[in-house]
Motif scaffolding. Sequence first.
Motif, short mmCIF file in Angstrom:
data_model
loop_
_atom_site.label_atom_id
_atom_site.label_comp_id
_atom_site.label_asym_id
_atom_site.label_seq_id
_atom_site.Cartn_x
_atom_site.Cartn_y
_atom_site.Cartn_z
N GLY A 707 0.80 -1.23 0.00
CA GLY A 707 0.00 0.00 0.00
C GLY A 707 0.83 1.27 0.00
O GLY A 707 0.49 2.24 -0.70
N ASP A 708 1.93 1.27 0.74
CA ASP A 708 2.73 2.50 0.82
C ASP A 708 3.46 2.79 -0.48
O ASP A 708 3.77 3.96 -0.78
CB ASP A 708 3.74 2.38 1.97
CG ASP A 708 3.04 2.27 3.31
OD1 ASP A 708 1.87 2.72 3.40
OD2 ASP A 708 3.62 1.69 4.25
N ASP A 709 3.76 1.74 -1.26
CA ASP A 709 4.53 1.93 -2.49
C ASP A 709 3.64 2.05 -3.72
O ASP A 709 4.16 2.26 -4.83
CB ASP A 709 5.48 0.73 -2.70
CG ASP A 709 6.46 0.59 -1.54
OD1 ASP A 709 6.80 1.62 -0.93
OD2 ASP A 709 6.85 -0.57 -1.24
N MET A 710 2.35 1.87 -3.56
CA MET A 710 1.46 1.89 -4.71
C MET A 710 1.01 3.31 -5.01
O MET A 710 0.85 4.12 -4.09
CB MET A 710 0.22 1.00 -4.45
CG MET A 710 0.53 -0.48 -4.33
SD MET A 710 -0.95 -1.43 -3.92
CE MET A 710 -1.91 -1.13 -5.40
N PRO A 711 0.75 3.60 -6.30
CA PRO A 711 0.21 4.92 -6.65
C PRO A 711 -1.19 5.06 -6.06
O PRO A 711 -1.90 4.07 -5.80
CB PRO A 711 0.18 4.92 -8.18
CG PRO A 711 1.13 3.84 -8.59
CD PRO A 711 1.11 2.80 -7.49
N SER A 712 -1.62 6.27 -5.89
CA SER A 712 -2.94 6.53 -5.27
C SER A 712 -4.08 6.03 -6.14
O SER A 712 -5.12 5.60 -5.63
CB SER A 712 -3.10 8.05 -5.04
OG SER A 712 -2.96 8.75 -6.28
N GLU A 713 -3.86 6.06 -7.49
CA GLU A 713 -4.95 5.57 -8.36
C GLU A 713 -5.19 4.08 -8.14
O GLU A 713 -6.34 3.61 -8.08
CB GLU A 713 -4.62 5.82 -9.84
CG GLU A 713 -4.59 7.28 -10.24
CD GLU A 713 -3.23 7.90 -9.94
OE1 GLU A 713 -2.35 7.15 -9.40
OE2 GLU A 713 -3.06 9.09 -10.23
N GLN A 714 -4.10 3.28 -7.99
CA GLN A 714 -4.26 1.84 -7.78
C GLN A 714 -4.89 1.55 -6.41
O GLN A 714 -5.74 0.64 -6.29
CB GLN A 714 -2.90 1.15 -7.90
CG GLN A 714 -2.31 1.19 -9.31
CD GLN A 714 -0.99 0.44 -9.39
OE1 GLN A 714 -0.48 -0.06 -8.39
NE2 GLN A 714 -0.41 0.40 -10.60
N ARG A 715 -4.44 2.33 -5.41
CA ARG A 715 -5.07 2.11 -4.10
C ARG A 715 -6.56 2.44 -4.16
O ARG A 715 -7.39 1.74 -3.55
CB ARG A 715 -4.39 2.99 -3.05
CG ARG A 715 -3.01 2.49 -2.64
CD ARG A 715 -2.59 3.08 -1.31
NE ARG A 715 -2.61 4.53 -1.30
CZ ARG A 715 -1.59 5.32 -1.66
NH1 ARG A 715 -0.45 4.76 -2.04
NH2 ARG A 715 -1.70 6.62 -1.62
N ALA A 716 -6.93 3.47 -4.89
CA ALA A 716 -8.34 3.83 -5.03
C ALA A 716 -9.12 2.72 -5.75
O ALA A 716 -10.26 2.39 -5.39
CB ALA A 716 -8.48 5.16 -5.78
N ASP A 717 -8.52 2.12 -6.78
CA ASP A 717 -9.19 1.01 -7.49
C ASP A 717 -9.41 -0.19 -6.58
O ASP A 717 -10.48 -0.83 -6.60
CB ASP A 717 -8.36 0.59 -8.71
CG ASP A 717 -8.38 1.65 -9.80
OD1 ASP A 717 -9.31 2.49 -9.78
OD2 ASP A 717 -7.50 1.63 -10.69
N LEU A 718 -8.37 -0.49 -5.77
CA LEU A 718 -8.52 -1.63 -4.86
C LEU A 718 -9.61 -1.36 -3.82
O LEU A 718 -10.40 -2.24 -3.49
CB LEU A 718 -7.19 -1.94 -4.18
CG LEU A 718 -6.09 -2.53 -5.07
CD1 LEU A 718 -4.79 -2.67 -4.30
CD2 LEU A 718 -6.53 -3.89 -5.63
N LEU A 719 -9.61 -0.13 -3.29
CA LEU A 719 -10.66 0.21 -2.32
C LEU A 719 -12.04 0.17 -2.96
O LEU A 719 -13.03 -0.26 -2.34
CB LEU A 719 -10.38 1.58 -1.72
CG LEU A 719 -9.15 1.67 -0.80
CD1 LEU A 719 -8.90 3.12 -0.40
CD2 LEU A 719 -9.36 0.79 0.44
N ALA A 720 -12.13 0.61 -4.22
CA ALA A 720 -13.41 0.55 -4.93
C ALA A 720 -13.84 -0.90 -5.14
O ALA A 720 -15.04 -1.24 -5.02
CB ALA A 720 -13.30 1.28 -6.27
N SER A 721 -12.88 -1.79 -5.43
CA SER A 721 -13.21 -3.22 -5.59
C SER A 721 -13.72 -3.80 -4.28
O SER A 721 -14.68 -4.58 -4.25
CB SER A 721 -11.97 -4.00 -6.06
OG SER A 721 -11.54 -3.54 -7.32
N ILE A 722 -13.05 -3.39 -3.17
CA ILE A 722 -13.51 -3.88 -1.87
C ILE A 722 -14.93 -3.40 -1.59
O ILE A 722 -15.80 -4.17 -1.13
CB ILE A 722 -12.55 -3.41 -0.75
CG1 ILE A 722 -11.18 -4.08 -0.91
CG2 ILE A 722 -13.14 -3.70 0.63
CD1 ILE A 722 -10.12 -3.54 0.03
N GLU A 723 -15.18 -2.13 -1.90
CA GLU A 723 -16.52 -1.58 -1.66
C GLU A 723 -17.56 -2.26 -2.55
O GLU A 723 -18.66 -2.61 -2.10
CB GLU A 723 -16.50 -0.08 -1.94
CG GLU A 723 -17.82 0.61 -1.63
CD GLU A 723 -17.77 2.11 -1.89
OE1 GLU A 723 -18.73 2.78 -1.51
OE2 GLU A 723 -16.77 2.57 -2.48
#
Length: 910
Positions: A707-723
């Motif tokens: 998570g700390d090394d990932m770009p913000s767009e990828q973290r947002a996509d993963l959070l959207a997938s979780i949601e």
Amino acid sequence: MGSIFQRSVDSLANDRNSERRPDPDALLALAEKGKRGRLLVFLGAAPGVGKTYAMLQRARQMREEGVDVVVGLVETHSRAETEALTAGLEILPRRTVLWQGRKIEEFDLDAALARRPKLIVVDELAHSNAPESRHPKRWQDVEELLDARIDVWTALNIQHLESLADVVSRITGVTVRETVPDVVLRDADDIVLVDITSEELIQRLKDGKVYLPETAQLAQQKFFTLRNLTALREIALRRTAARVDDQMVEQLRQGAIGGPWETSERLLVCVGPDALSMDVVRAASRLATGLNASWLAATVDRPNDEVGGARAAAVDAALRLAQSLGADTTRLVGHDLPAELLRYAERENITQIVVGRSKAGLLRRLAGLSLSDALARRASLVGVHVVTGDQPREAPRRLRLADALGRDLPIGALAAAGSVAAAVAVGEALDRWLRLPNLSMIFLIAVLVSAARFGVRSAILAALLSFLAYDFFFVPPYYQFSVAEPQEFFALVIFLAVASLVGWLAGRARDQERLARASAQATRALFEFSRKLSGSAALDDILETTTVYAHKTLEARSVVMLLPEDGELALSIAWPPIDALDPGENGAARWAFDKSEPAGRQTGTLPNVRFQFRPLVTSRGVVGVCGVEPANRDAPLSPNLEHALNLMLEQAAIAIDRALLVKDSVRAVALEENEKLRGTLLASLSHDLRTPLATITGAVTTLRKFGDDMPSEQRADLLASIEEESGRLNRFIANLLDMSRIEAGAIKPKRDLVDVVEVVRAAVERAGKAFAGPPIVTSLARDLPYVRGDANLLEQVLFNLLDNAHKYGGGGRVSVHARRDGANVLVSVTDEGPGIKPSELERVFEKFYRGGKADGRRAGTGLGLSINRGLIEAMGGRIWAESPAVKRRGARVIFAMPAVEARELAETAS
């Protein structure tokens, strides 16, 4: 001896053809014996020979060898040496019965069954139990112990065998009251003969080792004489030898060893209403035992015989005695008794006929009307044994005029006299006016009238009276019983012969017609019962039909039907209605169900209860019990009623079994459907739960590690997938909960005023956020009325329909329409996918039914449309599907809700 016999058997077996097989019947009999306990009978010629002493002595030996031995009941008769043998043995307490103010101690059968030892000793096999006991005889208690696979040792004196009761009575002058059927001794696994000489037994009696001194002195004068004891000893030795011979034959058959032991002898005993029939039956039983032959007992009923009465009761008693002694019984119908018996003998391969000596007079014997003489004369290749008996001959009674004219004069005789008197009157009138030369035909009419109305006897009497009247009134010299001319006498004799023959033939025709009518009535009644039964599919209808028809046919006091429910017999129906059975009746019904044999009144099990219970037996076993309370509790059913009842119960058993099979089939289909639904549910759970959980787990793991090394767009996509997957999982679980709530009836929707336009807009907005794809098209009519319902549930239904259209629409356009149609508001959701097959338009609303996606894959859990139907119907609406919807493609799901009229809306607002 045993080793010599075994070597002989082995040598015979080795010499025989190796292909010889054991007798199948013998092996089956051996297998049947293995299903019950073993019976050992200690047999003696008379009381005091030491049967109980020998039995207890061997029981102590078995106890020392480790066998579980229990003394159920032993009668020591205060003999000290016999009482000493009971020390150290477990003795069951006796059962106390109160009867007419007296305490009676009896063998406790239920305690023995509960204790369930390996071996139980039960003395006095021929003993009669106290009233209100389960079985009237102790030998029946022993049979129940054997059926429970408990080995039994018992003692019996030879005079108590049923077939020997009359022989013992003639030898000793003492009537034997308590008897045991011969079949009990025949089926015993072994017999131990306890024997001492007659002189030694008399000495034991004098020494007080058999009875008390006062009783012993009286017994020595009457029963215990040297002649009596010698004769009884010979009978006991012969019966034991016959039983040993039977055992030898059984072993030879089981070992496939041939020999001259097979027999083809088959006996037929003729039973009638006279007192000699009992002696004839016992004589036939002894003869069959001596010849080792099977035997049958038969009686011939005339068509004009009375159904009940003392004669019928005597015949039934003789047949029951024959059945208890091991015979098969049958009833024949016919006028010619010898012919019927000989025809039956030829059909059943009878080799010997046993009949009692006829009491017919000299004229009947000369005319061939004596049964024994007729059988001996007509029989061919069949031996005839005539039993004389010892009943004193009845002194001939004088015929008195008072008896002939008494109040018991049969109506047929009066009718014969009346018809002849009428013929005389008619003849006098015709002779006065027409001067006819011959008036005999008028008297033939009188004979025919008597025969047609009252049978053969009335016709013969009318012929005799006509003979006398014709001679007295119309043959010169008139008004005298004399004949002037020889030709007139010859004409009178011819007239008498013709009149008697015509009357006899007409009477026979009447009797045959009456018999045919009765048979036709019985057949018609059974046919109506069968037709009614075949048209009854429900179990309650079958039970009601059976009880009503049985009550009507038997003219019984009451008929009940009991069927098993949860392991217990329950009263299913009764006619006339009764609330419940008492404990004794329930016990008899349970016995009939468990043992598959009749119980209750006039049987060997609980004979004092009101009902006689019959098991309803099919190829699958006993399906129920029918209880009949006869109109006459003391008399058995007539043969015709017995036959009719058996046929009715057989058909009822088949119908009940059929109804139970239908219920089992329906239950099996339901279980299969539940199993199918469970499998589908498990498959849905494994897929629809695992997929979002896997996505959520993968996204969380990735965020935790990188998570700390990932770009913000990828973290947002993963959070959207979780949601997104969490929402999908939430919807799936909500559907399961909604379905369970609908089936349990827990959903109670509101009945508020709902604006359909607002519901559609809310559901479309929610679906637009949840699903990607083209925007949803809405088409809402103006001035849509309100509907009664729950706004939240309606929104959920519409959202589920939009979700379904998104899954199966193939990515095309989805549209929502709302309009008024009469008294309803229709809301429809339409997609442009492949549509629904016509055969599946109704199935799509079933639980867990999943249609194919546009690409052919299965999607979803199959709960959405099922939940929608449950919710819509709970709110008073209905829902259905149509396909194709647009341009031969797509599917449309429509639900209708009742519209609220303006008047009702105004009343609600006020």
